[in-house]
Design a protein around this motif. Structure first.
Motif, mmCIF file in Angstrom:
data_model
loop_
_atom_site.group_PDB
_atom_site.id
_atom_site.type_symbol
_atom_site.label_atom_id
_atom_site.label_comp_id
_atom_site.label_asym_id
_atom_site.label_seq_id
_atom_site.Cartn_x
_atom_site.Cartn_y
_atom_site.Cartn_z
ATOM 1 N N THR A 114 -9.392 -38.487 5.801
ATOM 2 C CA THR A 114 -10.277 -37.454 5.654
ATOM 3 C C THR A 114 -11.418 -38.282 4.478
ATOM 4 O OG1 THR A 114 -8.489 -36.057 5.567
ATOM 5 C CG2 THR A 114 -10.360 -35.307 4.245
ATOM 6 N N PHE A 115 -10.945 -39.068 3.620
ATOM 7 C CA PHE A 115 -11.884 -39.558 2.577
ATOM 8 C C PHE A 115 -12.103 -41.097 2.496
ATOM 9 C CE2 PHE A 115 -9.556 -35.674 0.606
ATOM 10 C CZ PHE A 115 -10.824 -34.894 0.499
ATOM 11 N N LEU A 116 -13.173 -41.614 2.019
ATOM 12 C CA LEU A 116 -13.418 -42.874 2.027
ATOM 13 C C LEU A 116 -13.569 -43.339 0.734
ATOM 14 C CD1 LEU A 116 -16.934 -42.979 1.235
ATOM 15 C CD2 LEU A 116 -16.872 -42.536 3.588
ATOM 16 N N PHE A 117 -13.700 -44.720 0.515
ATOM 17 C CA PHE A 117 -13.928 -45.515 -0.871
ATOM 18 C C PHE A 117 -15.189 -46.347 -0.453
ATOM 19 C CE2 PHE A 117 -13.991 -48.745 -3.661
ATOM 20 C CZ PHE A 117 -13.385 -48.150 -5.075
ATOM 21 N N PRO A 118 -16.201 -45.760 -1.264
ATOM 22 C CA PRO A 118 -17.666 -46.310 -0.663
ATOM 23 C C PRO A 118 -17.761 -47.561 -0.747
ATOM 24 C CG PRO A 118 -17.899 -44.101 -2.034
ATOM 25 C CD PRO A 118 -16.157 -44.717 -2.185
ATOM 26 N N ALA A 119 -18.715 -48.201 0.053
ATOM 27 C CA ALA A 119 -19.179 -49.538 0.090
ATOM 28 C C ALA A 119 -20.413 -49.820 -0.525
ATOM 29 C CB ALA A 119 -19.222 -50.209 1.351
ATOM 30 N N SER A 120 -21.230 -48.826 -0.743
ATOM 31 C CA SER A 120 -22.249 -48.813 -1.355
ATOM 32 C C SER A 120 -23.133 -47.571 -2.003
ATOM 33 C CB SER A 120 -23.633 -49.314 -0.561
ATOM 34 O OG SER A 120 -23.882 -48.472 0.701
ATOM 35 N N GLY A 121 -23.999 -47.359 -2.719
ATOM 36 C CA GLY A 121 -24.300 -46.128 -3.111
ATOM 37 C C GLY A 121 -24.160 -45.673 -4.528
ATOM 38 N N GLU A 122 -24.212 -44.623 -5.028
ATOM 39 C CA GLU A 122 -24.280 -44.150 -6.537
ATOM 40 C C GLU A 122 -24.006 -42.803 -6.545
ATOM 41 O OE1 GLU A 122 -26.714 -44.820 -10.628
ATOM 42 O OE2 GLU A 122 -28.034 -45.073 -8.591
ATOM 43 N N ILE A 123 -23.153 -42.391 -7.714
ATOM 44 C CA ILE A 123 -22.992 -40.950 -8.268
ATOM 45 C C ILE A 123 -23.425 -40.976 -9.554
ATOM 46 C CG2 ILE A 123 -21.185 -39.564 -9.194
ATOM 47 C CD1 ILE A 123 -19.609 -40.583 -6.697
#
Length: 674
Positions: A263-272
């Motif tokens: 269901t959920f991922l651990f991101p490889a890129s991007g920002e919060i």
């Protein structure tokens, strides 16, 4: 092999709401499971159910009624034979029970020699309702497909992530500077307390993924950013709380990806990037009606931090108990912290004949306050005055006019429960107590209650009437004296505006606030603290518990407001109107979706919104004897309130919240049966 045996005495209670052919009635049936007859006895029960003092009682006599503690006697000469049942019926309740936890939840028999025997008590049943009774938090399963790819509650301001890494087994935290170092230590303690075997924080040698904490000037204290790459995560903030919140967001994403990789991922890129919508995101906990030990309070604070809640309003005194150690007045805890048969405070709200209760030592309070501070939480203590002081008056009777006669009654059925505003002894005692409290709580916000003072308060006190005569004239004093021995507040809290009680309370509040201001403190109070418009608005804040409209009106008068309307944000209110649900419903009811969707500033003008500090849910503990009831009433509504306080309205989505909240921790781990 263990052989099951029946308890000596068994109590069943039954509520008949009434109808065309019958009056509302509350029946209590005591069964004698022994082989000996029972005679010369009385039956004691405690609620929350409160027998009306003017109720008609069939099958016995009501000997004593103090709030929800009631003592019944059978008819003269009655003998309860082995295997038989005695039923006593009360035709009249201070409020009509609506849920199974409204009824008696503890009882005991007082024998002819004054010894006591506990009674097995079954949950109260209601006529026409045979649904299975519920307890434990509702289970919110994580769906196979969620509206978002990462799991974060409350939802951040801006999320822009992509790609997918294999979820790491843990996080290797690398901090730079005192603020980041402090956050790392707090985060280690937090995750170790909430998820002790998950190893969320672990070194590179154990597979921890690199996480770099970097200082970023210009961000607010609670703001942060989290940037993802294939080689590391960077958390940026300007203060320890911002770093802590960034790490909590990262850990929530990690747990979601590890526990539910489909269901959920651990991101490889991007920002919060993230910061809260409101500054005050609070939880009130009443520890007077039920006592929670230090370990429970500390775990609750960890759950608050995991939800990014930042104010813990600690309700330390009420009619039922006094819970904080005060060196100058040891009787406050020696007498006021304990309930039991034969004590000055009888068994109440589910406590039996044995001595029960407790209080927080100063050492325990310092420990709790320190933990809260490390988790970004300010602790606001409340000592509820001048009303809700029954326990305090049992310990320090000098706070009542010695010449006072007659009685008045509070909404909860306590007689003469207000400390006297016309006595100098009152201020000497309170100033001593507050000085000791101020030393314990660095927030320097002292909440003084000021709610639900009965309309007839002090109507039999010569000292109070003389003061009222001096301030408002003979007519006001005469009118107030006429309220003596009138049973008020039987069905709800009286409005006291314009009454003698309001005038005397206003004098009291002005003096207490002046004292607290002289100590550098801000005075908190429930909205009734505005009576008389005497408190300094620049040195106070009010908690609006009645309606959003009432809070808006006070904000329009210039009071800084925390919004916590009972209809929605009181977490002792049931999740639905069904009898099978635990909790109360005198203010209303709210399930998680209703609370989540509620707009705390609907109809407010821009000028009024300038006085909005934030929102708060309130946990009143009357129905919380069963900790499974606590979990059902508090979770996930606590998280719904947290998202209201953190996320902008346009960023909210209950469908998303419902998909994510099942990953949030609860206090006792009691879930509803499927």
């Amino acid at each position: 092999m263990t052989i099951a045996t029946k308890t000596k005495y068994q109590l069943e209670t039954f509520w008949v709401p009434g109808g065309q052919d019958e009056n509302p009635a509350y029946a209590l049936s005591l069964t004698n499971n022994t082989d000996q007859p029972l005679e010369g006895f009385t039956l004691c029960v405690s609620g929350p159910a409160r027998i009306d003092p003017e109720a008609t009682v069939e099958g016995g006599r009501l000997l004593t009624r103090l709030s929800n503690h009631a003592e019944f006697a059978p008819p003269e000469g009655f003998v309860l034979k082995p295997g038989e049942t005695w039923t006593v019926k009360a035709l009249g309740m201070s409020y009509h029970p609506k849920h199974w936890t409204d009824g008696a939840n503890a009882g005991y028999v007082v024998l002819a020699d004054n010894n006591t025997v506990p009674v097995s008590v079954a949950p109260t049943r209601a006529k026409g309702d045979n649904a299975a009774l519920t307890r434990g938090s509702v289970v919110y399963p994580v769906p196979k497909v969620a509206p978002v790819s990462v799991s974060v509650v409350p939802w951040p301001s801006a999320v822009s992530v992509s790609g997918r890494l294999a979820p790491p087994v843990g996080l290797d935290l690398q901090s730079e500077g005192a603020e980041a170092d402090a956050a790392v230590q707090s985060f280690k303690s937090l995750t170790g307390g909430l998820f002790p075997v998950e190893g969320i924080v672990r070194p590179a040698a154990e597979g921890g993924f690199p996480v770099l904490l970097t200082l970023a000037d210009g961000l607010a204290a609670e703001a942060y950013s989290v940037r993802f790459s294939t080689s590391r995560v960077t958390v940026s903030a300007s203060a320890s709380t911002g770093f802590l919140y960034g790490l909590i967001t990262l850990a929530q994403i990690l747990r979601g990806a590890r526990l539910h990789p489909e269901t959920f991922l651990f991101p490889a890129s991007g920002e919060i990037t993230d910061e809260p919508a409101l500054g005050w995101r609070g939880v009130h906990l009443d520890v007077a009606r039920q006592f929670y030990g230090t370990a429970e309070i500390e775990q609750f604070l960890r759950i608050m931090a995991w939800n990014k809640l930042n104010r813990f309003h600690w309700h330390l005194s009420d009619d039922e108990a006094w819970r904080v150690e005060i060196d100058a007045y040891p009787a406050l805890t020696e007498i006021g912290a304990w309930r039991g048969h034969g004590l000055k405070i009888p068994p109440l709200l589910g406590s039996g004949p044995q001595v029960t209760g407790g209080y927080y030592s100063k050492a325990a309070i310092r420990q709790i306050v320190a933990l809260a501070g490390n988790l970004g939480i300010e602790v606001v203590p409340e000592i509820d005055v001048p009303g809700h002081c029954y326990a305090m008056l049992q310990a320090i009777p000098e706070l009542r006019d010695p010449a006072e006669s007659g009685s008045y009654f509070s909404v909860q059925g306590f007689p003469d429960n207000c400390i006297n505003p016309a006595r100098e002894e009152t201020y000497r005692v309170l100033e001593t107590i507050f000085d000791e409290l101020i030393e314990l709580f660095p927030s320097k916000i002292i909440h003084i209650g000021a709610d639900e003072v009965p309309l007839g308060a002090w109507s039999g006190s010569p000292e109070a009437l003389a003061r009222l005569r001096d301030v408002s004239g003979e007519a006001m004093a005469t009118a107030h004296a006429a309220r003596l021995n009138v049973i008020t507040n039987t069905h709800g809290a009286d409005e006291i505006d314009g009454s003698g009680a309001a005038v005397l309370q206003a004098e009291f509040l002005a003096r207490i606030q002046n004292f607290l201001a002289s100590r550098g403190c801000v005075t908190g109070g429930w909205q009734e603290a505005a009576h008389g418009n005497v408190i300094d608005k620049s040195k106070s804040l009010l908690f609006g518990w009645r309606t959003v409209e009432a809070s808006a009106a006070l904000a329009g008068e210039g009071y800084d407001m925390v919004v916590c309307p009972g209809q929605v944000y009181y977490l002792d209110m049931a999740n639905s109107q069904a009898w099978s649900e635990p909790g109360a419903s005198w203010a209303g009811w709210s399930d998680p979706e209703k609370l989540y969707a509620f707009d705390p500033v609907e109809g407010w003008s821009e000028a009024q919104k300038k006085h909005l500090l934030g929102v708060q849910c309130c946990i009143w503990s009357e129905p919380m004897t069963d900790r499974g009831v606590f979990d059902r009433l508090v979770f996930p509504r606590l998280s719904a309130l947290a998202e209201t306080g953190w996320s902008l309205p346009e960023r909210k989505s209950f469908a998303r919240f419902e998909a994510l909240v099942g990953l949030m921790p609860i206090l006792y781990g009691v879930y509803a049966e499927k």
